[in-house]
Design a protein around this motif. Structure first.
Motif, PDB file in Angstrom:
ATOM      1  N   ASP A   1     -30.289  54.111  53.678  1.00 35.36           N
ATOM      2  CA  ASP A   1     -29.036  53.390  53.453  1.00 35.36           C
ATOM      3  C   ASP A   1     -28.684  53.507  51.972  1.00 35.36           C
ATOM      4  OD1 ASP A   1     -27.097  51.333  52.922  1.00 35.36           O
ATOM      5  OD2 ASP A   1     -27.634  50.419  54.852  1.00 35.36           O
ATOM      6  N   LEU A   2     -27.525  54.094  51.673  1.00 36.31           N
ATOM      7  CA  LEU A   2     -27.141  54.373  50.294  1.00 36.31           C
ATOM      8  C   LEU A   2     -26.296  53.277  49.665  1.00 36.31           C
ATOM      9  CD1 LEU A   2     -26.113  58.156  50.639  1.00 36.31           C
ATOM     10  CD2 LEU A   2     -28.341  57.210  50.030  1.00 36.31           C
ATOM     11  N   THR A   3     -26.037  52.199  50.369  1.00 38.64           N
ATOM     12  CA  THR A   3     -25.117  51.182  49.850  1.00 38.64           C
ATOM     13  C   THR A   3     -25.745  50.339  48.742  1.00 38.64           C
ATOM     14  OG1 THR A   3     -25.830  49.566  51.514  1.00 38.64           O
ATOM     15  CG2 THR A   3     -23.988  51.040  52.084  1.00 38.64           C
ATOM     16  N   GLY A   4     -27.034  50.258  48.717  1.00 31.18           N
ATOM     17  CA  GLY A   4     -27.705  49.419  47.728  1.00 31.18           C
ATOM     18  C   GLY A   4     -27.958  48.017  48.209  1.00 31.18           C
ATOM     19  N   ASP A   5     -27.224  47.561  49.216  1.00 30.33           N
ATOM     20  CA  ASP A   5     -27.441  46.213  49.749  1.00 30.33           C
ATOM     21  C   ASP A   5     -27.698  46.228  51.252  1.00 30.33           C
ATOM     22  OD1 ASP A   5     -24.999  46.914  50.742  1.00 30.33           O
ATOM     23  OD2 ASP A   5     -23.859  45.322  49.742  1.00 30.33           O
ATOM     24  N   MET A   6     -28.025  47.427  51.763  1.00 35.43           N
ATOM     25  CA  MET A   6     -28.348  47.620  53.181  1.00 35.43           C
ATOM     26  C   MET A   6     -27.192  47.211  54.085  1.00 35.43           C
ATOM     27  SD  MET A   6     -31.278  48.959  52.987  1.00 35.43           S
ATOM     28  CE  MET A   6     -31.841  48.946  54.689  1.00 35.43           C
ATOM     29  N   SER A   7     -25.960  47.413  53.609  1.00 36.10           N
ATOM     30  CA  SER A   7     -24.790  47.046  54.418  1.00 36.10           C
ATOM     31  C   SER A   7     -24.279  48.225  55.238  1.00 36.10           C
ATOM     32  CB  SER A   7     -23.666  46.517  53.506  1.00 36.10           C
ATOM     33  OG  SER A   7     -23.248  47.537  52.589  1.00 36.10           O
ATOM     34  N   GLY A   8     -24.947  49.349  55.129  1.00 35.83           N
ATOM     35  CA  GLY A   8     -24.451  50.537  55.824  1.00 35.83           C
ATOM     36  C   GLY A   8     -24.769  50.561  57.296  1.00 35.83           C
TER      37      GLY A   8
END
Length: 861
Positions: free
Chosen positions: A330-337
Motif C-alpha cells: 500500500d503506497l498511501t502511507g496510511d494504509m487507505s489504499g
C-alpha cells in the motif's frame, strides 16, 4: 584478437595433439641434483630453497623437510593466467575450485594445500609474511567456509624467479597459519634483460575470452644494485555452463513477459581491468650489507552471477507464503489504499483479473510484478585492491661479539580492500522508488609486520658449524567494515508490510555494522641446526607468540636428516602449530542468500559472541592447535631424482563457519530487539566456531628425470599425492553434510605426469593430470551430492623460436575437452538437480568450463 573461427580452433587442437602425442608429466618440481647445464626450458630454475631453514639456503635434496621448487618459466607454460590455476597444475596437493555463485569467494578464490583451508597455508614473498585478503569466504564450498587467506591470484608469473612450496607444518618457524605448509614466492632480481608477452585465448565453448599483456624488465640501480619491475594487465569475459531453469521456462511458456532466456548463470565471473605491478629492488650498501625493498599494487573489477528471483515465489519481494498469494504494498502511507492481500498466484499472475483491476490499475497499490514481471537475477561483484611494501636491510656483522653473524631487519605493510557491488536487484522495502544497483559497503585488511633476525654459525667440534638463529617479530592486523550506500540497507516505507529490507541478495552494511577491529601480537623464536656428522643433521625450532586477545602459545619443531648412502637419505619432522582466528572472523556480521534443502533463503552470519550465537552454542574464538609429523626419503640415481614423504596433521578446535541453524520465532524476536534488520525474512543463522577436530594424512611422491631424446633434451616429471581427511570430533553445530564435504569434496588421489622437450628452434610441453573420485555437490545442497568419477585432462604447449629474442606459442589446457561430472536430471529422492540451471557439479577439481586454448608471443631481451 578473438577466436571465433571453428576451423582455427580445430587446427590448434590437432597441432597440439599431434605434436605432443606420447608426451607425459607435470614439471612441478625441479630435481635438486639435476646437471648444471640446464635446457632452454629450465635455464632459470634455481634448485636452492630459502624457505624451511634459518641456515644458509640448501638444495631441496639436502633439505630435512619436503620442498617443491617451481621455476618461473615452468609456470609460464601452465597455459593459465591465474596463479591459483598455475599452482594447481604444478603441485598435486594444491586444489582450488572456481566457486560460481559464492558471494565474495567468487572474487578472491580460496585454495587448499593438503586438504586444509586457505588460511592454513602461510604465504611469503621473498621470505616475508604476506598479508591476508579482506574477503572472508562465507560460501566457501564446505572446506573453505569462513576462510580468510592471502590473495595469491594477484602475483603474476612473469614477476617470479621461482616458487618454493614447503609441504610441512612450520608454525614454530614462521608463526600462525603455517599448519598445512608455506608457499614462498621469490621475485626476479636480475639487473638487466627482461621480456614482454601477449597472450590471447578462449574456451572451446566460445566464451571466456581472455587477454593478457605482461612484462618484466631488469635495470641497474646504481653500479651496485638492481631494480626489477614487472606488470600484468588482464581482462577475461564471463563463462556460462548453464541451462534454462525449469521454473523460468514454465513462466515463459505461460506468457509471463521479460523472463530472461538464461535466468541463472553458472560459470566464471567477468574480470575487467585486472592490473598488477610488482617491484623488487636491491642495493649493496657495503661489502657486508645491503638494502632491499619490494612491493606491489594490484586492482581488478569482478562481476559474476547470482540466484534467480522467481516473480511468483521470492519471499520479501513477490510472495511471503511460498507463492500462494501475491505480496502487495500500500503506497498511501496510511494504509487507505485498501490493497488486496489474497490474490492467488497461478501460472501467470499478470493474467489474474483481480491483479489487473486492484493492483496494476490502482495507483495506491504496488506489486513488483509491475516493475519486474519476469523476475530478476542480481549480479554480484566487487573492486579488489591489493598493495604491499617491504623495506629492510641485511648483511654480516663484521666486528664486536657478534662478528660473523648475519642480520635481517625489515618492516612490511600490506593492505587489501574489497568494495562490493550488487547490480540488477532492488531494496523491496522502497517499493517502486528502489534503485537497481547498490554499493553494500566494503571490507579492508591492514597488516603491519616488523622483524629482527640474527643467525650465526658456531664451531662445537661437529662436522660443520652449528647454526643458531633467533629473532623477534611484531605484528598488527586491522579489519575494517565500511557501511554501504543508504539505499542498500535502509528500511523503506513498505517494511512493515512484509517487504524485505536492503539490497536483495546482499544487504548493505549499516553504520552500526561499521567498525575497526585491531589485534596485536609479538613473537620470539630460536632455531638451531646441528650437523652431528657429515651424514646426520638435526634441527630444533622454538617459537613463543603472545596475542593481546586470547593469550600466548608456544610451539616447537624437530627435524632430522640422515644420508644412508651417497645417493639415499631419509628425513623426517615432528612439530606443533597453531592458527590464530582472524580479527575479521571474530567480529564480522553479514546477510547472505543461499539454498537450504532446495529453497532460496536469507541467512545471517553473526559474531560468535552475539547473544543468539551464544544461545546456539557460539563462544569466543580460540586458536586452532595442530600436531604433525612427516617421514620420507630422497633417492638420486644418475639423472633420476625421487622423493617420497608421508605426512600426518592433526588439527584440534578448527575454526570454521557453523552449519546454517534454523531460527525459531523467539530467536527472530530477540534478533529484532538487538537491531538486526529484516529479521522476519531471515530463515537461518551461522557463526564462526571452534567446533571440530580433523586428522589429515597423505603421501607425496615426486620423480624427475632428464636425458637427451629425439635429437633434443628432455625433462620428465611425475608427482603424486594421496590425501585423506577424517573429522574425528564434531557436533551438530558443524552438521553432517559439512563433515561429508570436509572429508569427500576433494579427490583423495591426484597425479601429474609431464614431458618438456627442447630442440634448437622448437620446444614442446605436455602434462597429463589425473583427478581421483570426489564428492560432486551442486548449490551446497546435500540432496544433490554424489560420488563423481575420476578423470584425466591433458595440457599442452608448442613453442617456435623465430629468433633468439622472439618466440610464438600455441597451447591448450584440458586439450581434449574433458567434461566435468554432469548433474543427474533427478537425484535418488526424485528431486530435479537442475532446478537452478546448472549442468555440472561445481566441485569438479578441474573446473566446469572445459577446454581452453590460447596463442602467445614472447619477446625476450
Amino acid at each position: 584478437m578473438k577466436f571465433k573461427n571453428n576451423a582455427l580452433q580445430q587446427a590448434i587442437k590437432f597441432a597440439l595433439a599431434t605434436t605432443t602425442a606420447g608426451l607425459f608429466v607435470s614439471g612441478s618440481v625441479v630435481a635438486a641434483e639435476q646437471a648444471a647445464e640446464e635446457t632452454k626450458v629450465n635455464k632459470n630454475v634455481e634448485k636452492i630453497a630459502v624457505v624451511g631453514t634459518r641456515s644458509a639456503p640448501r638444495s631441496i635434496g639436502d633439505s630435512p623437510v619436503p620442498i617443491d621448487i617451481i621455476g618461473g618459466e615452468e609456470l609460464d607454460k601452465g597455459g593459465n593466467t591465474d596463479m591459483l590455476e598455475l599452482l594447481k597444475g604444478s603441485v598435486p596437493s594444491f586444489n582450488v575450485h572456481q566457486n560460481p555463485i559464492s558471494d565474495a569467494a567468487s572474487l578472491v578464490r580460496p585454495a587448499n594445500l593438503r586438504g586444509l583451508p586457505s588460511d592454513s597455508t602461510l604465504v611469503l614473498v621473498n621470505g616475508k609474511r604476506r598479508h591476508r585478503a579482506s574477503v572472508i569466504a562465507f560460501l566457501g564450498g564446505g572446506i573453505n567456509d569462513g576462510a580468510q587467506g592471502a590473495d595469491i591470484s594477484v602475483i603474476p608469473s612473469i614477476a617470479l624467479k621461482q616458487v618454493e612450496v614447503l609441504r610441512d607444518g612450520a608454525a614454530a618457524q614462521y608463526g600462525s597459519d603455517a599448519i598445512a605448509g608455506v608457499m614462498n614466492f621469490v621475485l626476479k632480481d636480475a639487473s638487466e634483460g627482461g621480456s614482454f608477452e601477449i597472450r590471447q585465448g578462449e574456451y572451446y565453448e566460445g566464451d571466456g575470452d581472455t587477454t593478457q599483456i605482461s612484462g618484466n624488465v631488469g635495470l641497474p640501480f646504481t653500479d651496485s644494485g638492481f631494480a626489477n619491475l614487472s606488470f600484468q594487465y588482464k581482462t577475461a569475459d564471463a563463462t556460462s555452463r548453464s541451462v534454462q531453469r525449469p521454473d523460468a521456462a514454465a513462466l515463459d511458456a505461460a506468457g509471463v513477459p521479460e523472463v530472461s532466456s538464461l535466468a541463472q548463470v553458472w560459470g566464471a565471473p567477468e574480470v575487467d581491468d585486472d592490473i598488477t605491478i610488482f617491484g623488487n629492488i636491491g642495493l649493496e650498501l657495503s661489502n657486508s650489507s645491503e638494502f632491499y625493498m619490494f612491493g606491489n599494487y594490484s586492482e581488478r573489477d569482478v562481476r559474476g552471477g547470482f540466484y534467480y528471483r522467481n516473480p511468483h515465489t521470492r519471499p520479501g519481494v513477490y510472495s511471503n507464503d511460498g507463492g500462494e498469494t501475491l505480496l502487495v504494498g500500500d503506497l498511501t502511507g496510511d494504509m487507505s489504499g485498501n490493497c488486496p492481500t489474497d490474490i492467488m498466484i497461478d501460472d501467470n499472475v499478470l493474467d489474474n483479473q483481480r491483479y489487473i483491476d486492484e493492483v496494476a490499475n490502482n495507483p495506491d497499490c504496488f506489486a513488483f510484478n509491475e516493475m519486474l514481471p519476469g523476475g530478476f537475477t542480481p549480479n554480484f561483484g566487487g573492486n579488489i585492491t591489493d598493495t604491499a611494501l617491504t623495506i629492510g636491510t641485511k648483511g654480516e656483522i663484521t666486528s664486536g661479539f657478534l662478528e660473523g653473524a648475519y642480520y635481517d631487519l625489515s618492516g612490511t605493510v600490506g593492505y587489501n580492500e574489497s568494495r562490493y557491488f550488487i547490480y540488477d536487484t532492488i531494496n523491496a522495502s522502497l517499493g517502486p522508488e528502489s534503485p537497481r544497483d547498490f554499493s553494500p559497503g566494503k571490507y579492508s585488511q591492514l597488516e603491519k609486520n616488523f622483524n629482527a633476525d640474527l643467525s650465526k654459525g658456531f664451531d662445537f667440534g661437529l662436522a660443520y658449524d652449528v647454526n643458531v638463529a633467533g629473532g623477534l617479530e611484531w605484528h598488527e592486523e586491522t579489519f575494517t567494515v565500511v557501511s554501504g550506500d543508504e539505499a542498500s540497507f535502509t528500511a523503506g516505507p513498505l517494511t512493515e508490510q512484509g517487504f524485505g529490507i536492503g539490497s536483495n541478495g546482499f544487504p548493505g552494511f549499516k553504520p552500526s555494522d561499521a567498525g575497526e577491529y585491531t589485534r596485536r601480537n609479538y613473537a620470539a623464536y630460536v632455531d638451531v641446526e646441528a650437523p652431528f656428522t657429515e651424514d646426520f643433521l638435526m634441527g630444533l625450532a622454538l617459537r613463543y607468540e603472545d596475542y593481546d586477545s586470547f593469550g600466548s602459545t608456544t610451539n616447537y619443531k624437530l627435524t632430522g636428516q640422515y644420508h644412508v648412502t651417497e645417493d639415499l637419505n631419509i628425513r623426517g619432522s615432528i612439530s606443533t602449530g597453531f592458527r590464530a582466528p582472524t580479527v575479521g572472523q571474530a567480529n564480522v556480521s553479514n546477510v547472505q542468500t543461499n539454498l537450504s534443502s532446495g529453497v532460496l533463503v536469507d541467512s545471517a552470519l553473526l559474531p560468535p559472541t552475539n547473544p543468539i550465537a551464544v544461545q546456539l552454542g557460539g563462544t569466543e574464538l580460540q586458536p586452532e592447535e595442530s600436531q604433525s609429523y612427516t617421514f620420507g626419503a630422497v633417492w638420486t640415481l644418475g639423472d633420476l631424482f625421487f622423493t617420497i614423504d608421508y605426512y600426518n596433521i592433526q588439527v584440534d578446535d578448527r575454526i570454521s563457519q557453523s552449519d546454517k541453524i534454523e531460527l525459531s520465532q523467539a530467536d527472530k524476536d530477540t534478533l529484532e530487539a538487538a537491531g538486526v534488520p529484516n529479521v522476519q525474512n531471515l530463515a537461518q543463522v551461522s557463526f564462526f566456531t571452534n567446533d571440530f577436530d580433523t586428522t589429515t594424512q597423505g603421501i607425496d611422491a615426486v620423480a624427475n628425470y632428464s636425458t637427451d631424446l629425439l635429437g633434443g633434451s628432455s625433462t620428465f616429471s611425475l608427482a603424486y599425492n594421496w590425501n585423506d581427511t577424517e573429522v574425528t570430533k564434531s557436533s551438530p553445530i558443524t552438521g553432517e553434510f559439512k563433515v561429508s564435504r570436509l572429508e569427500n569434496d576433494l579427490p583423495n588421489h591426484r597425479a601429474t605426469l609431464s614431458w618438456a622437450q627442447q630442440w634448437e628452434s622448437f620446444s614442446a610441453f605436455t602434462r597429463v593430470n589425473y583427478y581421483g573420485e570426489y564428492q560432486g555437490v551442486h548449490v551446497d545442497y546435500d540432496a544433490t551430492a554424489k560420488t563423481a568419477d575420476a578423470a584425466v585432462t591433458i595440457d599442452a604447449e608448442v613453442t617456435y623460436f623465430l629468433t633468439e629474442e622472439l618466440s610464438f606459442s600455441v597451447g591448450a589446457t584440458n586439450l581434449f575437452d574433458q567434461e566435468a561430472e554432469k548433474l543427474d536430471f533427478f537425484d535418488s529422492t526424485g528431486i530435479p538437480n537442475n532446478n537452478w540451471g546448472g549442468k555440472y557439479y561445481e566441485t569438479s577439481p578441474y573446473g566446469i568450463n572445459g577446454g581452453f586454448y590460447y596463442v602467445k608471443a614472447t619477446y625476450t631481451f
